[in-house]
Design a protein around this motif. Structure first.
Motif, mmCIF file in Angstrom:
data_model
loop_
_atom_site.group_PDB
_atom_site.id
_atom_site.type_symbol
_atom_site.label_atom_id
_atom_site.label_comp_id
_atom_site.label_asym_id
_atom_site.label_seq_id
_atom_site.Cartn_x
_atom_site.Cartn_y
_atom_site.Cartn_z
ATOM 1 N N UNK A 65 0.853 -1.185 0.000
ATOM 2 C CA UNK A 65 0.000 0.000 0.000
ATOM 3 C C UNK A 65 0.892 1.238 0.000
ATOM 4 N N UNK A 66 0.305 2.348 -0.415
ATOM 5 C CA UNK A 66 1.008 3.636 -0.396
ATOM 6 C C UNK A 66 0.323 4.536 0.618
ATOM 7 N N UNK A 67 1.101 5.374 1.261
ATOM 8 C CA UNK A 67 0.581 6.330 2.235
ATOM 9 C C UNK A 67 1.204 7.693 1.967
ATOM 10 N N UNK A 68 0.341 8.674 1.852
ATOM 11 C CA UNK A 68 0.776 10.061 1.711
ATOM 12 C C UNK A 68 0.302 10.805 2.952
ATOM 13 N N UNK A 69 1.196 11.529 3.584
ATOM 14 C CA UNK A 69 0.836 12.372 4.721
ATOM 15 C C UNK A 69 0.880 13.814 4.219
ATOM 16 N N UNK A 70 -0.262 14.466 4.291
ATOM 17 C CA UNK A 70 -0.400 15.821 3.761
ATOM 18 C C UNK A 70 -0.427 16.851 4.875
ATOM 19 N N UNK A 71 0.320 17.918 4.683
ATOM 20 C CA UNK A 71 0.238 19.063 5.579
ATOM 21 C C UNK A 71 -0.956 19.918 5.161
ATOM 22 N N UNK A 72 -1.499 20.654 6.090
ATOM 23 C CA UNK A 72 -2.642 21.524 5.816
ATOM 24 C C UNK A 72 -2.378 22.928 6.307
ATOM 25 N N UNK A 73 -2.955 23.895 5.652
ATOM 26 C CA UNK A 73 -2.988 25.254 6.169
ATOM 27 C C UNK A 73 -4.239 25.415 7.031
ATOM 28 N N UNK A 74 -5.318 24.770 6.610
ATOM 29 C CA UNK A 74 -6.551 24.773 7.400
ATOM 30 C C UNK A 74 -6.379 23.847 8.604
ATOM 31 N N UNK A 75 -7.359 23.850 9.480
ATOM 32 C CA UNK A 75 -7.378 22.962 10.652
ATOM 33 C C UNK A 75 -6.129 23.143 11.503
ATOM 34 N N UNK A 80 -3.160 15.105 7.485
ATOM 35 C CA UNK A 80 -4.069 13.994 7.200
ATOM 36 C C UNK A 80 -3.314 12.970 6.364
ATOM 37 N N UNK A 81 -3.755 11.730 6.479
ATOM 38 C CA UNK A 81 -3.151 10.647 5.726
ATOM 39 C C UNK A 81 -4.099 10.164 4.649
ATOM 40 N N UNK A 82 -3.536 9.781 3.519
ATOM 41 C CA UNK A 82 -4.317 9.236 2.417
ATOM 42 C C UNK A 82 -3.655 7.920 1.993
ATOM 43 N N UNK A 83 -4.441 6.851 2.042
ATOM 44 C CA UNK A 83 -3.966 5.540 1.604
ATOM 45 C C UNK A 83 -4.349 5.358 0.143
ATOM 46 N N UNK A 84 -3.446 4.807 -0.624
ATOM 47 C CA UNK A 84 -3.659 4.529 -2.047
ATOM 48 C C UNK A 84 -3.122 3.147 -2.371
ATOM 49 N N UNK A 85 -3.627 2.583 -3.443
ATOM 50 C CA UNK A 85 -3.051 1.396 -4.079
ATOM 51 C C UNK A 85 -2.848 0.213 -3.129
#
Length: 148
Positions: A65-75, A80-85
């Motif tokens: 699986x792939x995991x992307x951890x995204x930084x936010x300006x909001x919140x 947040x983490x997004x799982x792919x594939x």
């Protein structure tokens, strides 16, 4: 439940990862060659928070699986983490490998301070939906797609 070890993928895992994608139908029949995958894998390695993991059973790749951890300006900057594939080799399905990978993703997100972990799953993939439901994922909102 099978004994599963999860680690970050290396270039030597690419042939097995590509086989898992093909078996899961992730690549839509347009898989990279191993040489193309090596080039793209190196590119992904330059992203600060895009990681591909493999699940090993008896030393062999049984899932990925792939995991992307995204930084936010909001919140207030909460990540947040997004799982792919997500893919488990067909002969390894039903042995707890997918569950182990999603537990691993949750832990990676917890360690990174994420406020949520998300994934999307195509409408026809009802078996996958039941699997994610069983893990405690909530059906949330709508997923939208547009092809550029």
């Amino acid at each position: 439940m099978t004994d599963v070890t999860i680690r970050e993928a290396s270039e030597s895992d690419l042939p097995a990862i590509l086989r898992a994608y093909t078996a899961a139908g992730i690549d839509g029949g347009r898989s990279f060659t191993v040489e193309e995958a090596r080039e793209h894998f190196a590119c992904l390695g330059r992203y600060p928070s895009y990681r591909i993991f493999v699940a090993l059973v008896e030393g062999e790749v049984a899932g990925t699986y792939a995991l992307v951890i995204l930084d936010n300006l909001a919140k207030r900057g909460a990540k947040c983490g997004v799982v792919e594939d997500v893919a488990v080799m067909p002969e390894q399905q039903g042995k707890g490998i997918g569950r182990s990978m999603m537990d691993h993703a949750r832990e990676q997100c917890r360690l990174a301070g994420c406020y949520k972990l998300t994934l999307s799953s195509g409408l026809p993939r009802e078996g996958a939906h039941r699997f994610y439901d069983s893990l405690g994922f909530e059906r949330h909102g709508y997923s939208f797609l547009i092809r550029p």
